[in-house]
Design an enzyme around this catalytic site. Structure first.
Site, mmCIF file in Angstrom:
data_model
loop_
_atom_site.group_PDB
_atom_site.id
_atom_site.type_symbol
_atom_site.label_atom_id
_atom_site.label_comp_id
_atom_site.label_asym_id
_atom_site.label_seq_id
_atom_site.Cartn_x
_atom_site.Cartn_y
_atom_site.Cartn_z
ATOM 1 N N LEU A 158 9.676 5.056 -1.336
ATOM 2 C CA LEU A 158 8.747 5.043 -2.551
ATOM 3 C C LEU A 158 7.352 5.091 -2.041
ATOM 4 C CD1 LEU A 158 9.965 1.473 -3.724
ATOM 5 C CD2 LEU A 158 10.887 3.719 -4.374
ATOM 6 N N ARG A 159 6.447 5.916 -2.736
ATOM 7 C CA ARG A 159 5.058 5.808 -2.186
ATOM 8 C C ARG A 159 4.345 5.059 -3.334
ATOM 9 N NH1 ARG A 159 4.647 11.743 -4.653
ATOM 10 N NH2 ARG A 159 6.387 10.826 -5.971
ATOM 11 N N ASN A 216 9.528 9.899 7.500
ATOM 12 C CA ASN A 216 8.214 9.568 7.523
ATOM 13 C C ASN A 216 7.446 10.187 8.733
ATOM 14 O OD1 ASN A 216 8.091 8.117 5.279
ATOM 15 N ND2 ASN A 216 8.159 6.015 6.261
ATOM 16 N N CYS A 268 3.597 2.281 6.012
ATOM 17 C CA CYS A 268 4.638 2.766 6.623
ATOM 18 C C CYS A 268 4.183 3.820 7.837
ATOM 19 C CB CYS A 268 5.347 3.643 5.476
ATOM 20 S SG CYS A 268 6.396 2.432 4.583
HETATM 21 C C1 UDX Z 1 8.725 -2.992 3.129
HETATM 22 C C2 UDX Z 1 9.786 -2.876 3.891
HETATM 23 O O1 UDX Z 1 10.843 -3.690 3.528
HETATM 24 C C3 UDX Z 1 9.350 -2.505 5.141
HETATM 25 O O2 UDX Z 1 10.348 -2.535 5.943
HETATM 26 C C4 UDX Z 1 8.996 -1.076 5.140
HETATM 27 O O3 UDX Z 1 8.519 -0.444 6.134
HETATM 28 C C5 UDX Z 1 7.671 -1.230 4.220
HETATM 29 O O4 UDX Z 1 8.148 -1.611 2.860
HETATM 30 P P1 UDX Z 1 6.759 -4.039 1.837
HETATM 31 O O5 UDX Z 1 7.427 -4.489 0.778
HETATM 32 O O6 UDX Z 1 5.715 -3.323 1.861
HETATM 33 O O7 UDX Z 1 7.770 -3.804 3.089
HETATM 34 O O8 UDX Z 1 6.403 -5.587 2.566
HETATM 35 P P2 UDX Z 1 5.412 -6.803 1.871
HETATM 36 O O9 UDX Z 1 4.776 -6.354 0.714
HETATM 37 O O10 UDX Z 1 4.825 -7.447 2.992
HETATM 38 O O11 UDX Z 1 6.291 -7.739 1.349
HETATM 39 C C6 UDX Z 1 7.524 -8.483 2.149
HETATM 40 C C7 UDX Z 1 7.659 -9.764 0.908
HETATM 41 O O12 UDX Z 1 8.846 -10.444 1.581
HETATM 42 C C8 UDX Z 1 6.827 -10.793 1.003
HETATM 43 O O13 UDX Z 1 6.307 -11.104 -0.486
HETATM 44 C C9 UDX Z 1 7.138 -11.857 1.868
HETATM 45 O O14 UDX Z 1 6.347 -13.101 1.181
HETATM 46 C C10 UDX Z 1 8.700 -11.978 1.886
HETATM 47 N N1 UDX Z 1 9.294 -12.498 2.789
HETATM 48 C C11 UDX Z 1 9.254 -12.375 4.175
HETATM 49 C C12 UDX Z 1 10.393 -13.238 2.168
HETATM 50 O O15 UDX Z 1 10.687 -13.639 1.329
HETATM 51 N N2 UDX Z 1 11.314 -13.913 3.315
HETATM 52 C C13 UDX Z 1 10.735 -13.741 4.772
HETATM 53 O O16 UDX Z 1 11.404 -14.270 5.544
HETATM 54 C C14 UDX Z 1 9.520 -12.764 5.024
HETATM 55 C C1 UDX Z 2 5.024 6.898 2.532
HETATM 56 C C2 UDX Z 2 6.253 7.711 2.177
HETATM 57 O O1 UDX Z 2 5.625 8.977 1.459
HETATM 58 C C3 UDX Z 2 7.324 6.958 1.379
HETATM 59 O O2 UDX Z 2 8.466 8.132 1.282
HETATM 60 C C4 UDX Z 2 7.677 5.852 2.363
HETATM 61 O O3 UDX Z 2 8.882 5.428 1.654
HETATM 62 C C5 UDX Z 2 6.617 4.726 2.408
HETATM 63 O O4 UDX Z 2 5.656 5.665 3.263
HETATM 64 P P1 UDX Z 2 2.947 5.653 1.274
HETATM 65 O O5 UDX Z 2 2.513 5.277 2.510
HETATM 66 O O6 UDX Z 2 2.907 4.842 0.167
HETATM 67 O O7 UDX Z 2 4.307 6.423 1.212
HETATM 68 O O8 UDX Z 2 1.962 6.853 0.663
HETATM 69 P P2 UDX Z 2 1.749 8.502 1.069
HETATM 70 O O9 UDX Z 2 1.683 8.825 -0.247
HETATM 71 O O10 UDX Z 2 2.949 8.840 1.625
HETATM 72 O O11 UDX Z 2 0.337 8.582 1.978
HETATM 73 C C6 UDX Z 2 0.481 7.857 3.454
HETATM 74 C C7 UDX Z 2 -0.791 8.302 3.762
HETATM 75 O O12 UDX Z 2 -1.022 9.467 4.216
HETATM 76 C C8 UDX Z 2 -1.902 7.875 3.081
HETATM 77 O O13 UDX Z 2 -2.951 7.483 3.874
HETATM 78 C C9 UDX Z 2 -2.435 9.225 2.579
HETATM 79 O O14 UDX Z 2 -3.750 9.241 1.967
HETATM 80 C C10 UDX Z 2 -2.279 10.279 3.531
HETATM 81 N N1 UDX Z 2 -1.973 11.491 3.050
HETATM 82 C C11 UDX Z 2 -0.778 11.712 2.498
HETATM 83 C C12 UDX Z 2 -3.007 12.519 3.348
HETATM 84 O O15 UDX Z 2 -3.663 11.990 4.271
HETATM 85 N N2 UDX Z 2 -2.725 13.769 2.941
HETATM 86 C C13 UDX Z 2 -1.615 14.171 2.635
HETATM 87 O O16 UDX Z 2 -1.474 15.476 2.222
HETATM 88 C C14 UDX Z 2 -0.791 13.394 1.993
#
Ligand code: UDX
Ligand code: UDX
Length: 439
Positions: A158-159, A216, A268
């Site tokens: 997911l982006r 990634n 990520c």
């Molecule tokens: C996700 C992933 O799962 C991570 O591995 C991936 O690389 C990026 O995306 P993300 O959803 O972005 O992470 O994380 P975050 O927005 O920090 O949410 C994690 C949630 O889990 C938080 O709401 C936190 O409160 C909750 N959490 C954390 C629990 O419910 N239990 C825990 O023990 C720790």
């Molecule tokens: C990324 C991956 O795309 C998604 O598949 C994964 O599961 C989670 O991590 P995200 O980090 O939400 O998603 O955004 P993404 O659109 O991939 O951009 C990542 C970073 O790269 C941003 O800082 C963006 O500005 C940068 N980027 C992206 C560039 O600088 N140039 C590009 O052409 C594309």
């Protein structure tokens, strides 16, 4: 199907609401009480286009609920997703403590509430190769065998900013499992994808774990490649956008992820590259390309700083207007945002920062503190500024009123790290314009 999602962050929340939208009964669990209370009222704790509408719609239908009570939710669930965060540890390795806490909680729940068919435990969090096998071993040592719980790896792609679209309509679905039961249950859970003939990639657990990191890392390679090329283009009277277009039309290369910028950030890419390098180290394989990707990314941020500083030479008490703080457009996420490195360096060089972001200022404040003046509009940020620096490609910056902007600024200079402004229009309006990757 009855589903539980552990973790109501960017990934867990999006997954949960989309599964409810598919018609499943979904409980999303989190340890953060304020997050859960907000969600119960239909309010999203994150900025993600389209999410609030899906939350309210599915709450009203009764298919979606939020709570902190994992046991009540998970004891009757046939599929349980783990979507807790897996942040970088000091060594760069993924910190798996939240994941294993969730696994241990599930082991205790499964031990207390035996069911006739195995529960499918889906690891959605990004985890290094071998983690799902470690999860299986952990369950086994708690007395939970494959007849009670099947572990599946189902990484997310997911982006942020586009997460709902990506979740409802993915390009592929990766499922890692050692068991036919795991594949079958996940496929019936994802029935709309099957109906739409979205490809399922059914692989071993380890391959699924690797696919996530490799995808990634490869995207990050593309970005660092174009960012490095951008620096060369600046020295060779070339526009990197023209080069990227010419490259991208080759089907073997593809046009996406060739946009130069201030360096990639987000929850990520930076963390996953570090984690994959750590996996390499552990296994005696130095992943040299990833080291280079990381150092090019760091250099890119310094390059942006240098461009700004060189335009402030001789100015007493220089003011820099910064448009955009989030790591990309359409999100409020500040994790590893380039602004977090770039702004402190500008401040250290004596600049006063006036920043505007559509939604990320609240998340930026605790990270950047009061050393930044947070403004309520682009024009307010530009007031009295000597340089306007664009760090995030928010839509509203593309057609900013250049004449009004110029009237606000002390000196009409633009450093466009996202290439959102048309250079000719800026020059016609009387600006000195620098765009990344352009001579
Ligand atoms: C996700 C992933 O799962 C991570 O591995 C991936 O690389 C990026 O995306 P993300 O959803 O972005 O992470 O994380 P975050 O927005 O920090 O949410 C994690 C949630 O889990 C938080 O709401 C936190 O409160 C909750 N959490 C954390 C629990 O419910 N239990 C825990 O023990 C720790
Ligand atoms: C990324 C991956 O795309 C998604 O598949 C994964 O599961 C989670 O991590 P995200 O980090 O939400 O998603 O955004 P993404 O659109 O991939 O951009 C990542 C970073 O790269 C941003 O800082 C963006 O500005 C940068 N980027 C992206 C560039 O600088 N140039 C590009 O052409 C594309």
């Amino acid at each position: 199907m009855k589903v539980t999602v552990i973790g109501a962050g960017y990934v867990g929340l999006v997954t949960g609401v989309c599964l409810a939208d598919f018609g499943h009964s979904v409980d999303v669990i989190d340890i953060d009480s304020s997050r859960i209370e907000r969600l119960k009222e239909g309010k999203s704790p994150i900025f993600e286009p389209g999410i609030e509408r899906l939350i309210t719609h599915n709450l009203a239908s009764g298919r979606l609920s939020f709570s902190m009570d994992l046991e009540s939710a998970a004891r009757a669930a046939s599929v349980v997703f783990i979507a807790v965060s897996t942040p970088s540890s000091d060594t760069g390795e993924a910190d798996l403590r939240y994941l294993f806490t969730a696994v241990d909680q599930m082991a205790a729940i499964l031990a207390q509430h035996p069911s006739e068919t195995p529960t499918i435990l889906v690891v959605k969090s990004t985890v290094p190769v071998g983690t799902c096998t470690a999860v299986r071993t952990r369950l086994l040592s708690a007395g939970i065998g494959e007849d009670r719980c099947v572990v599946v790896s189902n990484p997310e792609f997911l982006r942020e900013g586009n997460a709902i679209g990506d979740c409802l309509n993915p390009e592929r679905v990766v499922i890692g499992s050692g068991s036919a039961v795991g594949f079958e249950r996940i496929k019936s859970l994802y029935h709309p994808y099957v109906a739409r003939e979205i490809p399922f990639v059914e692989v071993a657990l380890e391959a699924a774990e690797h696919i996530k990191y490799a995808s990634n890392a490869f995207l990050a390679v593309k970005i660092s490649f174009v960012n490095e090329l951008a620096l060369l283009c600046e020295k060779t009277n070339t526009d990197v956008l023209e080069v990227a277009r010419g490259m991208g039309l080759d089907g073997r290369i593809g046009p996406s992820f060739l946009m130069p910028g201030p360096g990639f950030g987000g929850s990520c890419f930076p963390k996953d590259i570090r984690a994959l390098e750590a996996v390499g180290q552990k296994n005696g394989v130095e992943l040299k390309l990833l080291g280079a990707v990381d150092s090019v990314n760091k250099r890119q941020k310094h390059h942006v700083v240098t461009q700004v500083i060189s335009r402030l030479a001789g100015i007493v008490s220089p003011v820099v207007a910064v448009l955009g703080l989030a790591f990309k457009a359409n999100t409020d996420d500040m994790r590893d945002a380039p602004a977090l490195d770039i702004l402190p360096l500008l401040i250290a060089n004596g600049a006063v920062i006036q920043a505007y972001d559509l939604v990320a200022a609240d998340n930026a404040r605790p990270l950047l503190g009061d050393q930044v003046r947070y403004c309520s509009s682009a024009m307010a940020a530009a007031a009295g500024a000597d340089v306007l620096l664009i760090l995030t490609e928010w839509n509203e910056f593309y057609d900013i009123d250049l004449m009004a902007l110029k009237a606000q600024m002390r000196s009409p200079t633009i450093v466009d790290a996202r290439r959102v402004i048309d250079p000719q229009s800026a020059i016609r309006a009387g600006f000195s314009y620098y765009g990344i990757g352009r001579a």
